[in-house]
Design a protein around this motif. Structure first.
Motif, short mmCIF file in Angstrom:
data_model
loop_
_atom_site.label_atom_id
_atom_site.label_comp_id
_atom_site.label_asym_id
_atom_site.label_seq_id
_atom_site.Cartn_x
_atom_site.Cartn_y
_atom_site.Cartn_z
N GLY A 1 -23.32 -20.82 2.44
CA GLY A 1 -22.09 -21.60 2.30
C GLY A 1 -21.92 -22.19 0.91
O GLY A 1 -21.25 -23.21 0.75
N LEU A 2 -22.53 -21.56 -0.09
CA LEU A 2 -22.47 -22.08 -1.45
C LEU A 2 -21.48 -21.31 -2.31
O LEU A 2 -21.31 -20.10 -2.14
N THR A 3 -20.90 -22.02 -3.27
CA THR A 3 -20.16 -21.36 -4.33
C THR A 3 -21.14 -21.06 -5.45
O THR A 3 -22.26 -21.60 -5.49
N PHE A 4 -20.74 -20.23 -6.38
CA PHE A 4 -21.60 -19.89 -7.51
C PHE A 4 -21.94 -21.13 -8.33
O PHE A 4 -23.08 -21.33 -8.74
N VAL A 5 -20.95 -21.98 -8.58
CA VAL A 5 -21.18 -23.19 -9.37
C VAL A 5 -22.17 -24.12 -8.67
O VAL A 5 -23.10 -24.64 -9.31
N ARG A 6 -22.03 -24.31 -7.39
CA ARG A 6 -22.97 -25.19 -6.67
C ARG A 6 -24.38 -24.59 -6.67
O ARG A 6 -25.37 -25.32 -6.78
N PHE A 7 -24.46 -23.27 -6.56
CA PHE A 7 -25.76 -22.61 -6.66
C PHE A 7 -26.38 -22.84 -8.03
O PHE A 7 -27.56 -23.15 -8.15
N GLN A 8 -25.57 -22.70 -9.09
CA GLN A 8 -26.06 -22.93 -10.45
C GLN A 8 -26.59 -24.36 -10.59
O GLN A 8 -27.65 -24.57 -11.19
N VAL A 9 -25.86 -25.32 -10.08
CA VAL A 9 -26.30 -26.72 -10.15
C VAL A 9 -27.65 -26.88 -9.46
O VAL A 9 -28.60 -27.43 -10.03
N LEU A 10 -27.74 -26.42 -8.23
CA LEU A 10 -28.98 -26.56 -7.46
C LEU A 10 -30.14 -25.83 -8.13
O LEU A 10 -31.26 -26.35 -8.18
N MET A 11 -29.90 -24.64 -8.65
CA MET A 11 -30.97 -23.88 -9.31
C MET A 11 -31.45 -24.60 -10.57
O MET A 11 -32.66 -24.69 -10.80
N ARG A 12 -30.53 -25.10 -11.39
CA ARG A 12 -30.93 -25.82 -12.60
C ARG A 12 -31.77 -27.03 -12.24
O ARG A 12 -32.77 -27.32 -12.89
N LEU A 13 -31.36 -27.74 -11.21
CA LEU A 13 -32.11 -28.92 -10.79
C LEU A 13 -33.46 -28.53 -10.21
O LEU A 13 -34.49 -29.15 -10.51
N ALA A 14 -33.49 -27.48 -9.39
CA ALA A 14 -34.74 -27.03 -8.77
C ALA A 14 -35.74 -26.56 -9.82
O ALA A 14 -36.95 -26.72 -9.65
#
Length: 167
Positions: free
Chosen positions: A39-52
């Motif tokens: 249920g993620l958008t690409f931008v939200r995935f990018q945010v979570l990946m950068r943080l992770a």
């Protein structure tokens, strides 16, 4: 006297259009996978990946916006949605009274762990299956200097928001 505009020859133009088409096709497939699996958008995935991937699990919002090449206001909106879903937490920045720090939560890490295998499968199938290992090394060698050149320009957060008027 200003420099003349940069001329792009037919070979460069062909390379540009191939890159744009490959990027568009890959992004479409990735966005579909992220939506279906988490249920993620690409931008939200990018945010979570950068943080992770950050050693602290945190970034200042302005730095994060520059890193993922997204507007500050757009990132604020996306971070609000991620926070509402319990995937990140936002707090005042300890070293900048006007700044905000965003931190991934355990739920955010769990969601990344859930969508990452499918993400890697899509990237592998779409981008790397037709390439040899040496082709992939060549691709890195071609793209890294271009990325570094583009990143050397002022970050988006440092660019004036005023639009110049055309004559």
């Amino acid at each position: 006297m200003p420099d003349p505009p940069h001329s792009v020859d037919p070979v460069q133009l062909g390379a540009y259009f191939a890159l744009v088409e490959v990027s568009g096709l890959l992004r479409h497939a990735i966005e579909q996978q992220l939506h279906d699996d988490g249920g993620l958008t690409f931008v939200r995935f990018q945010v979570l990946m950068r943080l992770a991937q950050s050693p602290t699990g945190s970034h200042r919002m302005t730095d994060l916006a520059d890193a993922i090449v997204h507007s500050r206001s757009g990132l604020t909106y996306q971070a609000g949605l991620l926070e509402k879903a319990g995937l990140v937490a936002r707090t005042p920045s300890p070293d900048d009274e006007r700044g905000v720090t965003v931190t991934i939560t355990d739920a955010g890490r769990a969601l990344i762990a859930e969508v990452l295998p499918g993400h890697e499968e899509v990237v592998g199938r779409m981008l790397f299956d037709p390439l040899s290992r040496e082709d992939s090394r060549t691709l890195i060698g071609l793209l890294e200097p271009v990325r570094d050149h583009m990143r050397a320009l002022p970050p988006r957060s440092a660019v004036s928001r005023r639009r110049s008027r055309r004559p």
